[in-house]
Design an enzyme around this catalytic site. Structure first.
Site, PDB file in Angstrom:
ATOM      1  N   HIS A 266       3.932   2.279   1.632  1.00 50.37           N
ATOM      2  CA  HIS A 266       2.878   1.282   1.814  1.00 50.37           C
ATOM      3  C   HIS A 266       1.563   1.775   1.184  1.00 50.37           C
ATOM      4  O   HIS A 266       0.980   1.098   0.331  1.00 50.37           O
ATOM      5  CB  HIS A 266       2.686   1.013   3.313  1.00 50.37           C
ATOM      6  N   GLU A 267       1.150   2.955   1.586  1.00 52.27           N
ATOM      7  CA  GLU A 267      -0.113   3.484   1.055  1.00 52.27           C
ATOM      8  C   GLU A 267       0.013   3.775  -0.442  1.00 52.27           C
ATOM      9  O   GLU A 267      -0.950   3.623  -1.186  1.00 52.27           O
ATOM     10  CB  GLU A 267      -0.540   4.739   1.836  1.00 52.27           C
ATOM     11  N   HIS A 270      -0.875   0.659  -2.234  1.00 53.20           N
ATOM     12  CA  HIS A 270      -2.334   0.500  -2.315  1.00 53.20           C
ATOM     13  C   HIS A 270      -2.900   1.418  -3.402  1.00 53.20           C
ATOM     14  O   HIS A 270      -3.777   1.032  -4.178  1.00 53.20           O
ATOM     15  CB  HIS A 270      -2.991   0.888  -0.981  1.00 53.20           C
ATOM     16  N   GLU A 296      -3.048  -5.892  -0.057  1.00 55.48           N
ATOM     17  CA  GLU A 296      -1.918  -5.762   0.862  1.00 55.48           C
ATOM     18  C   GLU A 296      -0.618  -6.226   0.187  1.00 55.48           C
ATOM     19  O   GLU A 296       0.462  -5.731   0.513  1.00 55.48           O
ATOM     20  CB  GLU A 296      -2.203  -6.549   2.140  1.00 55.48           C
TER      21      GLU A 296
HETATM   22 CO    CO Z   1      -2.232  -1.920   3.986  1.00 55.95          CO
END
Ligand code: CO
Length: 504
Positions: A266-267, A270, A296
């Site tokens: 997830h990170e 980003h 996101e």
């Molecule tokens: Co996020």
């Protein structure tokens, strides 16, 4: 461009780049605070951040910057497209900042740590009453911010607009209303199926150093540039920075291997966005994310569309086994894949799966909007929370700690932030569908461990434009369609119907 306009534009660029450096210094201080800062340094750090916030506010509202914006706006066609984007997006921030009185901003900054402290105490003791007066205060303050910014339909709109430029409560409501019954039906159908994943294999003890090495391996496969960033640990994972210094945090728990895997993916998503801007535009809106929802979408694409797919694990599972031979000796991909895609209603948002996650957001959006619009008194919030959760997910939190007190957002004054998570999920599905059309044999590539083709596609189509387009226009431009819930729904159907026995 006339000499005069050119000089104005260069002065303007100098000013916004300086502001960018100040913001990124704040970001690094925040990163340090959440990773390595000694605990005694807290008051010192608060002073540093407050001092910098004052400088940033002063420079953002400087009359000279506004005069330059006016001059450059008047220059019209003399500026190229890029210059006009810089002016448009800077004006947006400058006008927002100028509209909110400084005393109000300062009062919010002073209230935030106290509200958070009381939220933490209330959460520990599962006693909402300890937090209620602070939440009331925060709602009133944010309401004043909304009044200062101005709105047509609802005071929620200007708050949402800060995170998702151009979005409105009515638009978000329309999308989430379309999503709601379909996700509820899907969750029920899955609950009725007889599949029982081998959940215990995720709760085995996976040594932390191995998890750390595996996380770094995942990031390298994604094309994250470790010479322009680093990976550390924080209690709540986040990513901070831009272009040449983009720092990721994750968290490790021995008996929850999936926590570090999915937080890292997830990170990492980003981080690829922040590393993916055009360096020529450093410090300008053209090297900044289009919105939190688009940000996101990048994290969710890697976490869910890639990271929870069978194609990806056909590649990655043998590596997981090589990193953790003792824990995975008796585990096959046929065990692993259903286990990491276990759909079960839970009270806790951050533990929710791909199917139920957005239902948690729908609950928060409805409640925070009612709070800001003054339709829901703070005292009634826990009851409304529990009732809403029962309707959406059929579960009831055992106490407020696992209910209304679970998230930090409202204590920080973040109203209008939650919908960006749901928009991110929707955008991720829609963008990924376009990627599967435009990257030849994308799923085959993932199976072979070629993750860089997807990264390059996202770099080119989503990251490089920076704030050239408003979020909705970006989605329309890349996918050729209006933003829609259909892509997420069909992704979930395609994926979970075979897994849970053909109910779709
Ligand atoms: Co996020």
């Amino acid at each position: 461009m006339s000499g005069r306009t050119l000089r104005a534009y260069e002065e303007f660029l100098g000013r916004i780049r300086e502001l960018h450096h100040l913001h990124s210094a704040v970001a690094m201080l925040n990163w340090d605070q959440q990773t390595y800062m000694p605990s005694k340094a807290a008051p010192l750090r608060a002073g540093q951040l407050e001092a910098l916030a004052g400088v940033i506010h002063e420079r953002t509202t400087a009359p000279r910057l506004l005069a330059l914006l006016d001059e450059l706006t008047a220059a019209g066609e003399e500026l190229d497209d890029g210059g006009r984007i810089d002016v448009r997006e800077t004006r947006r921030v400058v006008e927002r900042t100028r509209r909110v009185p400084r005393e109000l901003v300062q009062e919010i900054s002073r209230t935030q740590p106290l509200a958070q402290q009381h939220w933490l105490a209330a959460r520990e003791q599962a006693d909402f009453a300890l937090f209620a007066p602070w939440l009331e205060k925060m709602v009133a303050l944010k309401r004043r911010v909304a009044e200062a910014l101005g709105y047509e339909q609802t005071p929620y709109d200007p708050l949402l607009d800060e995170y998702e430029p151009g979005a409105t409560a009515a638009e978000v409501d329309r999308v989430l209303t379309a999503l709601r019954p379909r996700l509820v039906a899907m969750t029920r159908a899955i609950a009725d199926s007889s599949l029982e994943p081998r959940r215990e294999l995720l709760e085995r003890s996976f040594p932390l150093d191995g998890q750390q090495a595996f996380s770094a391996w995942l990031l390298r496969q994604m094309g994250y540039d470790f010479t322009a960033g680093r990976l550390d640990v924080a209690p709540h994972p986040f990513t901070i920075g831009n272009l040449w210094d983009v720092r990721i945090t994750t968290r490790y728990r021995a008996d929850r291997i999936t926590q570090s895997i999915f937080a890292t993916l997830h990170e990492g998503g980003h981080a690829l966005y922040e590393q993916g801007f055009d360096p020529a535009h450093l410090g300008t809106p053209r090297a900044s994310a289009a919105s939190l929802g688009i940000h996101e979408s990048q994290s969710r694409m890697w976490e869910n569309l890639v990271g929870r797919s069978l194609a990806f694990w056909e590649f990655a599972f043998p590596f997981l086994q090589a990193f953790f031979p003792d824990q995975t000796r008796d585990v096959t991909l046929e065990d692993w894949y259903p286990a990491i895609n276990d759909v079960r209603p839970t009270c806790i948002r951050v533990e929710a799966d791909e199917v139920t996650y957005n239902l948690h957001i729908i609950l928060r959006f409805e409640l925070e909007r009612a709070l800001i619009e003054g339709r829901l008194p703070v005292a009634d919030l826990p009851g409304a929370w529990n009732e809403g959760l029962r309707e959406l997910l059929g579960v009831e939190p055992p106490d407020d700690r696992q209910g209304v007190l679970q998230d930090i957002h409202w204590a920080m004054g973040l109203f209008g932030y939650f919908p960006t998570y749901a928009l991110g999920n929707l955008y991720a599905a829609q963008l990924f569908e376009t990627a599967t059309r435009e990257v030849p044999d994308l799923m085959g590539r993932l199976t072979r461990g070629d993750l860089l083709s997807l990264k390059s596609w996202a770099n080119e189509r989503i990251h490089r434009p920076g704030q050239e387009h408003r979020p909705v226009d970006l989605i329309r431009g890349v996918t050729g369609e209006e933003p829609s819930v259909e892509h997420l729904i069909s992704h979930l159907r395609r994926k979970y119907s075979p897994l849970y026995g053909g109910w779709a």
